[in-house]
Scaffold this active site. Sequence first.
Site, PDB file in Angstrom:
ATOM      1  N   HIS A   1      -4.521   4.709   9.890  1.00  0.00           N
ATOM      2  CA  HIS A   1      -5.868   4.132   9.867  1.00  0.00           C
ATOM      3  C   HIS A   1      -5.765   2.613   9.854  1.00  0.00           C
ATOM      4  O   HIS A   1      -4.712   2.059   9.529  1.00  0.00           O
ATOM      5  CB  HIS A   1      -6.649   4.615   8.643  1.00  0.00           C
ATOM      6  CG  HIS A   1      -6.936   6.081   8.655  1.00  0.00           C
ATOM      7  ND1 HIS A   1      -6.009   7.018   8.223  1.00  0.00           N
ATOM      8  CD2 HIS A   1      -8.039   6.779   9.057  1.00  0.00           C
ATOM      9  CE1 HIS A   1      -6.534   8.229   8.359  1.00  0.00           C
ATOM     10  NE2 HIS A   1      -7.756   8.117   8.843  1.00  0.00           N
TER      11      HIS A   1
ATOM     12  N   ARG B   1      -5.338  -4.464   8.501  1.00  0.00           N
ATOM     13  CA  ARG B   1      -4.151  -3.743   8.016  1.00  0.00           C
ATOM     14  C   ARG B   1      -4.082  -2.400   8.731  1.00  0.00           C
ATOM     15  O   ARG B   1      -4.840  -1.493   8.434  1.00  0.00           O
ATOM     16  CB  ARG B   1      -4.211  -3.536   6.499  1.00  0.00           C
ATOM     17  CG  ARG B   1      -3.077  -2.660   5.947  1.00  0.00           C
ATOM     18  CD  ARG B   1      -3.064  -2.662   4.433  1.00  0.00           C
ATOM     19  NE  ARG B   1      -4.300  -2.157   3.850  1.00  0.00           N
ATOM     20  CZ  ARG B   1      -4.520  -0.884   3.505  1.00  0.00           C
ATOM     21  NH1 ARG B   1      -3.563   0.037   3.692  1.00  0.00           N
ATOM     22  NH2 ARG B   1      -5.668  -0.523   2.965  1.00  0.00           N
TER      23      ARG B   1
ATOM     24  N   ASP C   1      -8.649  -5.216   5.168  1.00  0.00           N
ATOM     25  CA  ASP C   1      -8.192  -5.872   3.939  1.00  0.00           C
ATOM     26  C   ASP C   1      -6.764  -6.398   4.091  1.00  0.00           C
ATOM     27  O   ASP C   1      -6.017  -6.468   3.124  1.00  0.00           O
ATOM     28  CB  ASP C   1      -8.274  -4.904   2.754  1.00  0.00           C
ATOM     29  CG  ASP C   1      -7.449  -3.630   2.956  1.00  0.00           C
ATOM     30  OD1 ASP C   1      -6.766  -3.506   4.007  1.00  0.00           O
ATOM     31  OD2 ASP C   1      -7.469  -2.751   2.077  1.00  0.00           O
TER      32      ASP C   1
ATOM     33  N   HIS D   1      -1.719  11.088  16.128  1.00  0.00           N
ATOM     34  CA  HIS D   1      -2.312  10.454  14.960  1.00  0.00           C
ATOM     35  C   HIS D   1      -1.268   9.529  14.347  1.00  0.00           C
ATOM     36  O   HIS D   1      -0.132   9.927  14.070  1.00  0.00           O
ATOM     37  CB  HIS D   1      -2.729  11.509  13.928  1.00  0.00           C
ATOM     38  CG  HIS D   1      -3.132  10.927  12.609  1.00  0.00           C
ATOM     39  ND1 HIS D   1      -4.331  10.280  12.415  1.00  0.00           N
ATOM     40  CD2 HIS D   1      -2.469  10.889  11.417  1.00  0.00           C
ATOM     41  CE1 HIS D   1      -4.400   9.866  11.162  1.00  0.00           C
ATOM     42  NE2 HIS D   1      -3.281  10.217  10.539  1.00  0.00           N
TER      43      HIS D   1
ATOM     44  N   CYS E   1       0.816  -1.219   0.000  1.00  0.00           N
ATOM     45  CA  CYS E   1       0.000   0.000   0.000  1.00  0.00           C
ATOM     46  C   CYS E   1       0.851   1.271   0.000  1.00  0.00           C
ATOM     47  O   CYS E   1       0.348   2.359  -0.257  1.00  0.00           O
ATOM     48  CB  CYS E   1      -0.927   0.019   1.203  1.00  0.00           C
ATOM     49  SG  CYS E   1      -0.106   0.196   2.799  1.00  0.00           S
TER      50      CYS E   1
ATOM     51  N   CYS F   1      -2.475   0.691   8.746  1.00  0.00           N
ATOM     52  CA  CYS F   1      -1.726   1.478   7.767  1.00  0.00           C
ATOM     53  C   CYS F   1      -1.197   2.716   8.490  1.00  0.00           C
ATOM     54  O   CYS F   1      -1.953   3.651   8.788  1.00  0.00           O
ATOM     55  CB  CYS F   1      -2.663   1.846   6.618  1.00  0.00           C
ATOM     56  SG  CYS F   1      -1.873   2.752   5.283  1.00  0.00           S
TER      57      CYS F   1
END
Length: 323
Positions: A278, A291, A282, A275, A238, A293
């Site tokens: 996310h 996942r 998937d 932060h 990704c 990410c």
Amino acid sequence: MNILSVVPNEKTIYVAGGCFWGVEAYFKQIAGILSTEVGYANGKTEYPTYEAVCHENTGHAETVKLVYDSHRIALEEIILHLLRIIDPTSLNKQGGDVGTQYRTGVYYEEEADKAKVERLFKAVDPNHTFVVEVLPLEQFFDAETYHQDYLDKNPTGYCHVQLHKAKEPLLGLPEYVKEDAEALRQRIGDEAFEITQHEDTERPFTGEYDDHFERGIYVDVVSGEPLFLSTHKYNSGCGWPAFSRPIVANAVTYERDNSLSRERIEVRSAHGDSHLGHVFPDGRPDMGGLRYCINSKSLRFVKAEDMETEGYGHLIPLLDEEA
């Protein structure tokens, strides 16, 4: 927010920590625990009653059967939770309860679990003061119905466990005093500041940890709190670092993010509130299907050989767990 594994991998472990009412109530709060059941384990009689266990020499320990999703919570994490709610150096006594039925123990069905528990005990108890049994499960008999979920049905009932600890950070955290914005920007840099403090996102395939698979842990670049293990990292293609789960379930928090045309689930560090990125459903099915990410700039990597000197030595056994 409830984040569920896409492909749960059910495993079972049995833990004894004094009166089983409080132990069960504590573990019911832990993410990744799928079901609990209280009963009597590793005694000398069959189908014992509560009265017999309390007043006769049955040899049974009040025990909680835990069915858990190993894609969401590791056995080592479960044992760390157990150690925080018991006195592992006290023999046959927990809280105000005294007797062999209140002994502490971990009873396993899979032989590989023994090595995991003993390795963790050695790391957190180098002086060998623990008196917690680590034994194969010989037998487990369900306790009477009124004992199951006892504190749900009797909220003011007796409990020797501090149940509120289930919501507190599990891992020892480095000392962290929140800096003012300018000092933080100077320390971590402009891009990391915008990502961690203002929910920015680095461009894909540009982060230093996207294709990084060295053994160690990833910590919050802001607070230093441990977030992810290298053993849970995989190449998702990704363009950002991808992890199957956090180092422990309560290392991160989740927020709904509607900033784009579709709802996403934001991941933030629990202590520093940075932060991170996310989480998406998937991921690799064999690793639980999630996942995480994560932006490289939200993280700092600590090599396994440096973990001891940097204050993360107690987490080294977690690196040996199965992904």
